[in-house]
Design a protein around this motif. Structure first.
Motif, mmCIF file in Angstrom:
data_model
loop_
_atom_site.group_PDB
_atom_site.id
_atom_site.type_symbol
_atom_site.label_atom_id
_atom_site.label_comp_id
_atom_site.label_asym_id
_atom_site.label_seq_id
_atom_site.Cartn_x
_atom_site.Cartn_y
_atom_site.Cartn_z
ATOM 1 N N ALA A 42 -1.098 10.589 -0.569
ATOM 2 C CA ALA A 42 -1.117 11.999 -0.912
ATOM 3 C C ALA A 42 -0.426 12.764 0.214
ATOM 4 O O ALA A 42 0.119 13.846 0.027
ATOM 5 C CB ALA A 42 -2.548 12.497 -1.084
ATOM 6 N N ALA A 59 -9.550 10.617 -5.921
ATOM 7 C CA ALA A 59 -8.130 10.818 -5.639
ATOM 8 C C ALA A 59 -7.865 10.851 -4.144
ATOM 9 O O ALA A 59 -6.781 10.508 -3.688
ATOM 10 C CB ALA A 59 -7.644 12.104 -6.300
ATOM 11 N N ASP A 97 -9.720 9.948 5.661
ATOM 12 C CA ASP A 97 -9.147 9.306 4.482
ATOM 13 C C ASP A 97 -7.691 8.918 4.699
ATOM 14 O O ASP A 97 -7.032 8.438 3.777
ATOM 15 C CB ASP A 97 -9.261 10.228 3.266
ATOM 16 C CG ASP A 97 -10.683 10.279 2.736
ATOM 17 O OD1 ASP A 97 -11.416 9.305 2.940
ATOM 18 O OD2 ASP A 97 -11.048 11.299 2.120
ATOM 19 N N GLY A 98 -7.184 9.161 5.906
ATOM 20 C CA GLY A 98 -5.827 8.755 6.211
ATOM 21 C C GLY A 98 -4.767 9.608 5.540
ATOM 22 O O GLY A 98 -3.616 9.210 5.422
ATOM 23 N N GLN A 99 -5.156 10.784 5.075
ATOM 24 C CA GLN A 99 -4.197 11.651 4.395
ATOM 25 C C GLN A 99 -3.326 12.370 5.388
ATOM 26 O O GLN A 99 -2.295 12.953 5.044
ATOM 27 C CB GLN A 99 -4.934 12.673 3.516
ATOM 28 C CG GLN A 99 -5.859 12.060 2.501
ATOM 29 C CD GLN A 99 -5.112 11.442 1.329
ATOM 30 O OE1 GLN A 99 -3.889 11.501 1.258
ATOM 31 N NE2 GLN A 99 -5.846 10.832 0.422
ATOM 32 N N VAL A 127 -4.692 5.712 -3.709
ATOM 33 C CA VAL A 127 -3.287 5.581 -3.346
ATOM 34 C C VAL A 127 -3.108 6.184 -1.957
ATOM 35 O O VAL A 127 -3.663 7.225 -1.651
ATOM 36 C CB VAL A 127 -2.387 6.317 -4.359
ATOM 37 C CG1 VAL A 127 -1.075 5.600 -4.497
ATOM 38 C CG2 VAL A 127 -3.076 6.445 -5.697
ATOM 39 N N GLN A 128 -2.330 5.498 -1.143
ATOM 40 C CA GLN A 128 -2.333 5.849 0.273
ATOM 41 C C GLN A 128 -1.485 7.062 0.628
ATOM 42 O O GLN A 128 -1.406 7.454 1.765
ATOM 43 C CB GLN A 128 -1.874 4.645 1.100
ATOM 44 C CG GLN A 128 -0.495 4.128 0.716
ATOM 45 C CD GLN A 128 -0.586 3.048 -0.346
ATOM 46 O OE1 GLN A 128 -1.324 3.183 -1.341
ATOM 47 N NE2 GLN A 128 0.131 1.969 -0.168
#
Lengths: 190, 190
Positions: free
Chosen positions: B115, B106, A168-170, B112-113
Motif C-alpha cells: 500500500a 487491507a 504494518d510495514g506500510q 499485500v505488501q
DNA sequence: ACTAAATGTTGACGTTGTTTACATACGCTC
DNA sequence: GAGCGTATGTAAACAACGTCAACATTTAGT
C-alpha cells in the motif's frame, strides 16, 4: 520435584504471555502454549481466566500500564509542558515499535474497553496513565472543552496511525523522522 | 444437479470471503467456512490459493481497490483540489467504519505488501489508487520532496489512526466531527 | 479418441479452545 | 491434630480448524 499447586499461576501466566508476545502476535498466542510454557496443564488456565479473551484482556491491561509508564517517563525527562506532550507522542510510537504485539493487543476491541477518555460529552476520568496524560496535556493547550477534545483527538490519531503504519510495514521511518512527524503536530483552529 | 467443476471457484471464494468479512473479523474467517458457503469441499480452496494467507491477501487486495475507488469518488464529487484531499481523508475513515474487517485486513502486515508509497527515498510509484491519490495530493501542496512526504505521512497517519481508534471503540465521533478532525489537518513547517 | 493437466473430494493428522469429571492441596473450625 | 470445604490442578474428550496425501472427475489439446 514440582509442587501440585503452583503458588501464583495467574501472574506466572501473564508473565509468560508477555514473553510470548515478543515473537508471536496476539492471535497466534495460544492458551495451551502459555500453559505449557509455565509447565502446567492446558485447562489449569481456566481456574484463573474464564476464557482466552479474559487472558488476553489481562495482558492488554498490563500493556497499557507499561505504555503509560513509558510516556510519563518520557514527558518528565524533557521537563513536562508542551515539549512533554510531544515526548509522550514519540514515546507512544516507540513503545509500539518495541512491543508490536502487545501494543496491538492493548488497543484491540476485545481489550479492556476503556483506554478512551474521549467519549463525546467529556466522559469520565480515564483509568489509565496513557489516556490521563493525553487529557491533561490537551487541556493545557486550550481551556475550551471542544477545542481541547479536538487537540487530543488529532494528537492521538496521529501517533496511533503512525505507529500502526510502521508496524504494518506500510511506511518506513528512522528515529529522527518519527520525532519530526510527531512534534510537527500543531493545534489548528477549525 | 451441481456440476463437478464450479466454473470460477476462485472469484466465488473471494466474493464469499468478502461477504463473510461483513460480520466476522479476518482471523475469525475460516477457509473451511468460506468453502462451505460456496458449497464446495474444504480442500478445494487449495487448488486456487496455496494457503490461508494467500486467500486473505486476495481479499485484502480487493479491499484496497474498493477503498481507492471510494476515495476517488469522494474527491471528484467535491471537484478535486485541496477540498478533494480532505474528502479522500473523510472517505478513508468512512470506508473503515463501513467495512471494519476488510479495512483492517487491507492494512495488516500479512496483506499485500505495497500500500506504501512512502519508502524513505521517494520510492516507486504506488500500485493502488489509495496510495496514488495520497502521493498526488501531497505533491500538490508542496514541490519540495521532503515536505510533501511529511504532509503525506501526517495525513495518512491521522486518518489511519482515527479510523482504527473508532473501530476499536476507543473514541466515539459523529459524522460531522469526523469531517472536522480530518479537514482541520494543515501542513506545518517543522 | 487418448492422454495430460486442471479441478474437486475423501480421509486423515496435529493443533486449538473449551467442557466435564476427577484428583490433590490448602486453610479453616473443632 | 482430625476433618472438611474450597481453591486449584489434571485427564480425557469434543468440535472446529489448517493442511497434506491419495483418489476421482472433468476439461482441453493432440
Amino acid at each position: 520435584m514440582r509442587k501440585y499447586h503452583h503458588g501464583d499461576l495467574r501472574s506466572a501466566l501473564i508473565e509468560a504471555g508477555l514473553k510470548l508476545l515478543a515473537d508471536r502476535s496476539a492471535d497466534e498466542l495460544g492458551l495451551r502454549e502459555a500453559a505449557r510454557s509455565v509447565g502446567v496443564s492446558a485447562t489449569a488456565v481456566y481456574r484463573h481466566f474464564p476464557d482466552k479473551g479474559a487472558f488476553l484482556a489481562a495482558l492488554a491491561a498490563e500493556g497499557l500500564r507499561q505504555l503509560g509508564a513509558a510516556q510519563r517517563d518520557a514527558a518528565e525527562r524533557v521537563g513536562g509542558g508542551s515539549a512533554g506532550f510531544a515526548a509522550t507522542g514519540a514515546a507512544y510510537v516507540r513503545f509500539a515499535i518495541a512491543n508490536p504485539a502487545l501494543f496491538r493487543l492493548a488497543f484491540s476491541a476485545s481489550g479492556v474497553q476503556d483506554a478512551s477518555c474521549l467519549a463525546p460529552g467529556g466522559g469520565e476520568a480515564p483509568s489509565n496513565d496513557a489516556a490521563l496524560l493525553l487529557r491533561d496535556h490537551s487541556r493545557n493547550l486550550s481551556t475550551d472543552q471542544a477545542a481541547s477534545r479536538q487537540i487530543a483527538l488529532r494528537a492521538w490519531a496521529l501517533v496511533h496511525g503512525l505507529a500502526l503504519l510502521i508496524l504494518d510495514g506500510q511506511v518506513v521511518l528512522d528515529d529522527a523522522e518519527i520525532d519530526s512527524v510527531v512534534s510537527g503536530f500543531a493545534p489548528v483552529k477549525n
